[in-house]
Write an enzyme that holds these catalytic residues in place. Structure first.
Site, PDB file in Angstrom:
ATOM      1  N   LYS A  66       0.843  -1.203   0.000  1.00  0.00           N
ATOM      2  CA  LYS A  66       0.000   0.000   0.000  1.00  0.00           C
ATOM      3  C   LYS A  66       0.875   1.249   0.000  1.00  0.00           C
ATOM      4  CE  LYS A  66      -3.983   2.026   2.450  1.00  0.00           C
ATOM      5  NZ  LYS A  66      -4.919   1.871   3.590  1.00  0.00           N
ATOM      6  N   SER A 141      -9.803   1.915   2.643  1.00  0.00           N
ATOM      7  CA  SER A 141      -8.928   2.732   1.815  1.00  0.00           C
ATOM      8  C   SER A 141      -7.884   1.919   1.047  1.00  0.00           C
ATOM      9  CB  SER A 141      -8.209   3.764   2.683  1.00  0.00           C
ATOM     10  OG  SER A 141      -7.368   3.132   3.642  1.00  0.00           O
ATOM     11  N   SER A 165     -10.152  -0.482   6.694  1.00  0.00           N
ATOM     12  CA  SER A 165      -9.532  -0.262   5.385  1.00  0.00           C
ATOM     13  C   SER A 165      -8.874  -1.480   4.761  1.00  0.00           C
ATOM     14  CB  SER A 165      -8.509   0.872   5.480  1.00  0.00           C
ATOM     15  OG  SER A 165      -9.146   2.096   5.692  1.00  0.00           O
TER      16      SER A 165
END
EC number: 6.3.5.7
Length: 457
Positions: A66, A141, A165
């Site tokens: 990420k 997210s 997330s």
């Protein structure tokens, strides 16, 4: 794609060709799941593997990271204009561990800007599309981290979970995602949104792969003062569990139909009951007050001077600071900074922030009481199927989508999203919540459930 399948591919055609094939798939993809693709670095590592120079538990395995996790020399943007040119000079603890085990970092996964969102629509680099329906979101997210697993654009991925997330995109993309116990995985090198809530965690196509990645990234790190200093080792177990359905967590008709079917499957082996958590009706509001307050403090460091987005100098420092932040941050980030600053202001600190912390204590108390009676707690991961792109234009509607996931972060507990099949061609996830450091129980239970629904295939 699972590690076992990847190893078969590497054995038959070599790591370089297998990685080249994956990079070609990424290049042709319409999902927008990556912000940066590490093509040259990945191919160099693949060559090393083919020469027998790459060793470790993840040797030759492509992993997506990420884009809020620091990678030395590789762009780490947080999906924000503010950090669009930022190249860290150090690796995050989890990235160090990946490299020690021979993993190939194939790219930096797209995400909501500074991890603030539920749909990856707040990314400066554009929305991530769902592999099951490109007109829908992949969740957030960590939307990119979920999409790359579902689309075979990586074998493993790392996300971060502040209020759901990891679990949200795992549910929306039909893969496994684990938010570990707070402190099990070092946050050193994670660009912070809300320090007391967030945790780095793994995403994968199977429980075995998820467990292996957790084994690699968990453990002691003195650079993170909140680190628990505990290792993790996955040990298979087969026992009857007491499973509690959380009464206050639910979903729409499509989700609840599949959830209830999953419950009936669980009843075949385990003891199932219902548990009420009275504090949960306040949890969402408390979460957003705490998260936004911490965000307003954390994001004060972005001033356009030391690193990141900058402008031509103005005659006034105050004007320069304001202009950099106005242009560098997106609307959702600015909204959360503003609301967090308000909650922390002298006249409202007690009314909002302190009251939210009291609710947090009540949430922890309710969980503690529930785990006196049950081994694990379950709910739908998300209250709805993956949203159409643009469907959640109203921020409040987006915030409400986190209703089932945020209590876990307030309490610092571990939680797993398990794919339990499809409804109308779209994945549904089952959330399994455990007591502190009960990841082994969660993973074994998740494996048992997942096998009864085809392991997400």
């Amino acid at each position: 794609m699972r590690i076992a399948e990847w190893k078969e591919k590497v054995e038959s055609q070599g790591c370089y060709d297998a990685v080249s094939e994956m990079l070609e798939r990424i290049e042709k993809s319409r999902l927008n799941a990556y912000i940066t693709v590490c093509k040259d670095e990945a191919l160099k590592m693949a060559e090393k593997y083919d020469r027998g120079e790459l060793k470790g538990r993840l040797a030759g395995i492509p992993v997506a990271v990420k884009d809020n996790i620091s990678t030395k020399g590789i762009l780490t943007t947080c999906a924000s204009k503010m950090l669009s040119n930022y190249r860290p000079v150090f690796d995050a603890h989890v990235v160090e561990k990946l490299k020690q085990e021979g993993a190939i970092i194939i790219g930096k996964a797209n995400m909501d800007e500074f991890a603030m969102g539920t749909t990856t629509e707040t990314s400066y680099f554009g929305v991530v599309r769902n592999p099951h329906d490109e007109a829908r979101v992949a969740g957030g997210s960590s939307g990119g981290s979920g999409a790359v697993i579902a689309a075979d654009e990586a074998v493993l991925s790392l996300g971060s979970d502040t209020g759901g997330s990891i679990r949200c995109p795992a549910s929306f993309c039909g893969v496994y995602g684990l938010k570990p116990t707070y402190g099990l995985v070092s946050r050193y090198g994670l660009i912070p949104y809300a320090n007391s809530l967030e945790q780095i965690g793994p995403m994968a196509d199977s429980i075995e792969d998820l467990a292996l990645l957790l084994e690699v990234i968990a453990g002691k790190d003195t650079r993170d003062s909140t680190n628990a200093g505990r290792e993790f080792r996955f040990e298979p177990e087969d026992r009857k569990l007491r499973v509690g359905i959380i009464a206050e967590m639910g979903g729409n008709d499509d989700v609840m139909k599949r959830f209830n079917e999953a419950v009936e499957v669980i009843r075949e082996k385990h003891e199932v009951g219902e548990v009420s958590m009275p504090s949960f009706k306040y949890a969402l509001a408390a979460y957003y007050i705490i998260a936004m307050s911490e965000a307003s403090s954390n994001l004060a460091r972005y001033d356009g001077v030391r690193y990141g987005f900058a402008l031509e100098k103005l005659d006034s420092w105050r004007r320069y600071f304001s202009k950099v932040r106005a242009e560098g941050f997106g609307d959702e980030v600015k909204r959360r900074i503003m609301l967090g600053s308000y909650a922390l202001s002298a006249g409202y600190y007690g009314k909002y922030y302190l009251k939210a912390q009291k609710v947090r204590t009540l949430v922890i108390r309710d969980f503690k009481k529930a785990f006196e009676e049950y081994d694990v707690l379950i709910s739908p991961t998300m209250p709805a199927l993956p949203f159409k792109i643009g469907e959640l234009a109203d921020p409040l509607t987006m915030y409400k989508a986190d209703v089932n996931t945020v209590p876990v972060n307030l309490a610092g507990l571990p939680a797993l999203s398990v794919p339990v099949g499809m409804v109308k061609g779209l994945p549904v996830g089952l959330q399994v919540i455990g007591n502190y450091f009960s990841e082994n129980t969660l993973l074994n239970f998740g494996k048992w459930v997942g096998e009864r629904f085809g392991e997400g295939d």
